[in-house]
Design a protein around this motif. Structure first.
Motif, mmCIF file in Angstrom:
data_model
loop_
_atom_site.group_PDB
_atom_site.id
_atom_site.type_symbol
_atom_site.label_atom_id
_atom_site.label_comp_id
_atom_site.label_asym_id
_atom_site.label_seq_id
_atom_site.Cartn_x
_atom_site.Cartn_y
_atom_site.Cartn_z
ATOM 1 N N UNK A 1 -13.163 21.072 3.366
ATOM 2 C CA UNK A 1 -12.244 20.085 4.075
ATOM 3 C C UNK A 1 -11.978 18.927 2.942
ATOM 4 N N UNK A 2 -12.861 18.509 1.992
ATOM 5 C CA UNK A 2 -12.759 17.406 0.985
ATOM 6 C C UNK A 2 -11.917 17.940 -0.100
ATOM 7 N N UNK A 3 -11.907 19.508 -0.332
ATOM 8 C CA UNK A 3 -10.976 19.891 -1.420
ATOM 9 C C UNK A 3 -9.351 19.985 -0.990
ATOM 10 N N UNK A 4 -9.492 20.186 0.420
ATOM 11 C CA UNK A 4 -7.946 20.288 1.046
ATOM 12 C C UNK A 4 -7.601 18.711 1.201
ATOM 13 N N UNK A 5 -8.195 17.862 1.500
ATOM 14 C CA UNK A 5 -7.703 16.387 1.474
ATOM 15 C C UNK A 5 -7.295 16.085 0.096
ATOM 16 N N UNK A 6 -8.049 16.410 -0.741
ATOM 17 C CA UNK A 6 -7.755 15.942 -2.247
ATOM 18 C C UNK A 6 -6.492 16.938 -2.740
ATOM 19 N N UNK A 7 -6.379 17.725 -2.453
ATOM 20 C CA UNK A 7 -5.203 18.580 -2.498
ATOM 21 C C UNK A 7 -3.745 17.841 -2.015
ATOM 22 N N UNK A 8 -3.983 17.761 -0.800
ATOM 23 C CA UNK A 8 -3.053 17.102 -0.080
ATOM 24 C C UNK A 8 -2.574 15.531 -0.624
ATOM 25 N N UNK A 9 -3.573 14.887 -1.114
ATOM 26 C CA UNK A 9 -3.403 13.546 -1.560
ATOM 27 C C UNK A 9 -2.747 13.488 -3.054
ATOM 28 N N UNK A 10 -3.181 14.678 -3.807
ATOM 29 C CA UNK A 10 -2.497 14.711 -5.015
ATOM 30 C C UNK A 10 -0.969 15.358 -4.742
ATOM 31 N N UNK A 11 -0.792 16.182 -3.968
ATOM 32 C CA UNK A 11 0.749 16.409 -3.976
ATOM 33 C C UNK A 11 1.544 15.293 -3.338
ATOM 34 N N UNK A 12 0.974 14.581 -2.309
ATOM 35 C CA UNK A 12 1.826 13.610 -1.867
ATOM 36 C C UNK A 12 1.985 12.399 -2.952
ATOM 37 N N UNK A 13 1.049 12.149 -3.887
ATOM 38 C CA UNK A 13 1.207 11.085 -4.764
ATOM 39 C C UNK A 13 2.232 11.638 -5.633
ATOM 40 N N UNK A 14 2.187 12.817 -5.864
ATOM 41 C CA UNK A 14 3.153 13.441 -6.931
ATOM 42 C C UNK A 14 4.521 13.451 -6.356
ATOM 43 N N UNK A 15 4.674 13.831 -4.942
ATOM 44 C CA UNK A 15 6.065 13.682 -4.588
ATOM 45 C C UNK A 15 6.555 12.107 -4.110
ATOM 46 N N UNK A 16 5.670 11.334 -4.245
ATOM 47 C CA UNK A 16 6.239 9.841 -3.972
ATOM 48 C C UNK A 16 6.484 9.227 -5.259
ATOM 49 N N UNK A 17 5.802 9.906 -6.344
ATOM 50 C CA UNK A 17 6.071 9.283 -7.576
ATOM 51 C C UNK A 17 7.442 9.610 -8.101
ATOM 52 N N UNK A 18 7.703 10.779 -7.980
ATOM 53 C CA UNK A 18 8.980 11.245 -8.326
ATOM 54 C C UNK A 18 10.032 10.974 -7.535
ATOM 55 N N UNK A 19 10.143 10.653 -6.291
ATOM 56 C CA UNK A 19 11.071 10.080 -5.299
ATOM 57 C C UNK A 19 11.355 8.729 -5.833
ATOM 58 N N UNK A 20 10.278 8.083 -6.206
ATOM 59 C CA UNK A 20 10.348 6.382 -6.663
ATOM 60 C C UNK A 20 11.003 6.594 -8.177
ATOM 61 N N UNK A 21 11.008 7.583 -8.804
ATOM 62 C CA UNK A 21 11.597 7.560 -10.090
ATOM 63 C C UNK A 21 13.183 7.511 -10.162
ATOM 64 N N UNK A 22 13.747 8.050 -8.835
ATOM 65 C CA UNK A 22 15.080 7.967 -8.575
ATOM 66 C C UNK A 22 15.792 6.636 -8.326
ATOM 67 N N UNK A 23 14.684 5.460 -8.057
ATOM 68 C CA UNK A 23 15.516 4.201 -8.188
ATOM 69 C C UNK A 23 15.469 3.463 -9.448
ATOM 70 N N UNK A 24 14.987 4.125 -10.544
ATOM 71 C CA UNK A 24 15.200 3.512 -12.015
ATOM 72 C C UNK A 24 16.518 4.043 -12.478
ATOM 73 N N UNK A 25 16.929 3.294 -13.357
ATOM 74 C CA UNK A 25 18.194 3.508 -14.050
ATOM 75 C C UNK A 25 17.816 4.516 -15.266
ATOM 76 N N UNK A 26 18.778 5.240 -15.782
ATOM 77 C CA UNK A 26 18.285 6.165 -16.705
ATOM 78 C C UNK A 26 17.496 5.891 -17.853
ATOM 79 N N UNK A 27 17.751 4.550 -18.497
ATOM 80 C CA UNK A 27 17.008 4.232 -19.703
ATOM 81 C C UNK A 27 15.534 3.841 -19.116
ATOM 82 N N UNK A 28 15.532 3.216 -18.255
ATOM 83 C CA UNK A 28 13.967 2.823 -17.650
ATOM 84 C C UNK A 28 13.357 4.002 -17.432
ATOM 85 N N UNK A 29 14.016 5.123 -16.636
ATOM 86 C CA UNK A 29 13.189 6.177 -16.381
ATOM 87 C C UNK A 29 12.779 7.094 -17.531
#
Length: 283
Positions: free
Chosen positions: A209-237
Motif C-alpha cells: 500500500x505504501x509503495x503504491x501510494x509513493x508511486x502515485x505521489x511521484x507520478x502526480x508530482x511529475x505530471x504537475x511539474x511538467x504542466x507547470x513548466x508550460x506557464x513559463x516563457x521559452x528562456x525561463x523554461x
C-alpha cells in the motif's frame, strides 16, 4: 617435544579438558631458546620457529581466558580468540626488545578476548568507543567488589577511572540491561507481559500500500511539474531545465555567456521562474 606437539594436533573436537592437558604438556622455553626461535622467525620467516613459539605459550592463553569466564561466554571461544592474539603477538615480537614474549603477548591476547566479548556479550553493543570499552571492563571488575552502586560508589569509580559520574551510571545501566527476544517471552495472553518488539517494530519498506501510494505521489508530482513548466516563457523554461533538470547542470556563468547577459541577470530570471513554477504547481 615432538610427542607432545603431535598429541596437541590430534585433539578430539570439543574436548576442552583434553586441550588444556595437552597444552600443559608442551615444554616451556628458556629465555635463550625463545630468543633463538624469535630471531629465526624475524630474520628468516621460519614458520616452524613461529609454531614453536605459539605452542609453548598456549597454556598462558588458557590462564588469561579463565579470567573472563564471568561474561557467560564459552570458555573454548575465549581461548580461541586469545590464541589469535598470541599469534599476532608472535608476528610482531622483536626479540631484541629485552622482554620475554609472554610479557609482550598479554596485551594482544587480552585485546582479542575483549573484542570477542564486546561483539558477543549482547546483541546490542554496550561499548563502541575506546573509552567506553575501557570503562566496560573496569566497571565489570569494580561491580564484582561493590555490588549495586550507590552515589558514593559511583563517584569513587568515576574518580578512579577518570570519567564523569554520569558516564559510569550510563554504563552501569547497559550492564544491567537484558536483551529482549524479538517475538516475546510468552503466548501474549498475560496482561502484565511486556509487549514484544515484533508487535511494534514494523518494517514498512515493502508495504504494498505504501509503495503504491509513493508511486502515485511521484507520478502526480511529475505530471504537475511538467504542466507547470508550460506557464513559463521559452528562456525561463530553458534556464530551469539547464540548471535543475538536466544530468549535466549548467552554471550561472555558462548561461550568462550563452544569453549574453550577466550572471546576476540569470539568477534573477531563475528566481522568478521558480516562483511562477511553485505557484502553478500549488494551484
Amino acid at each position: 617435544m615432538t610427542t607432545s606437539l603431535n598429541a596437541l594436533m590430534a585433539l578430539p573436537a570439543g574436548s576442552l579438558e583434553e586441550y588444556e592437558r595437552s597444552v600443559n604438556l608442551v615444554p616451556m622455553l628458556s629465555a635463550d631458546e625463545e630468543h633463538r626461535l624469535a630471531v629465526r622467525f624475524r630474520d628468516h620467516q621460519d614458520l616452524g620457529a613461529a609454531r614453536q613459539l605459539v605452542l609453548s605459550h598456549l597454556r598462558f592463553v588458557v590462564r588469561v581466558a579463565k579470567g573472563y569466564r564471568g561474561y557467560g561466554l564459552a570458555h573454548g571461544d575465549l581461548i580461541q580468540e586469545g590464541n589469535i592474539g598470541l599469534m599476532k603477538a608472535v608476528k610482531r615480537f622483536d626479540p631484541d626488545m629485552g622482554v620475554r614474549l609472554v610479557s609482550f603477548a598479554v596485551h594482544w591476547i587480552r585485546a582479542e578476548i575483549h573484542e570477542f566479548i564486546l561483539r558477543n556479550w549482547r546483541i546490542v553493543k554496550v561499548a563502541t568507543t575506546k573509552a567506553q570499552r575501557k570503562l566496560f571492563f573496569n566497571l565489570r571488575g569494580a561491580k564484582k567488589r561493590l555490588g549495586w552502586m550507590n552515589n558514593d560508589e559511583v563517584n569513587s569509580v568515576a574518580a578512579d577511572l577518570g570519567v564523569p559520574p554520569k558516564t559510569v551510571l550510563e554504563m552501569e545501566q547497559r550492564l544491567n540491561a537484558h536483551d529482549a527476544p524479538f517475538d516475546g517471552y510468552g503466548d501474549g495472553e498475560d496482561d502484565d507481559e511486556r509487549p514484544a518488539p515484533a508487535g511494534y517494530l514494523q518494517d514498512l519498506r515493502y508495504d504494498p500500500a505504501l509503495e503504491a501510494e509513493a508511486d502515485d505521489w511521484s507520478n502526480d508530482a511529475h505530471d504537475r511539474l511538467f504542466r507547470a513548466m508550460d506557464v513559463l516563457d521559452d528562456r525561463s523554461r530553458r534556464i530551469l531545465e539547464r540548471r535543475w533538470l538536466g544530468d549535466d547542470k549548467s552554471t550561472l556563468q555558462e548561461l550568462a555567456n550563452e544569453y549574453e547577459v550577466s550572471a546576476e541577470r540569470i539568477r534573477q530570471l531563475e528566481k522568478t521562474a521558480l516562483n511562477k513554477l511553485r505557484t502553478a504547481m500549488a494551484a
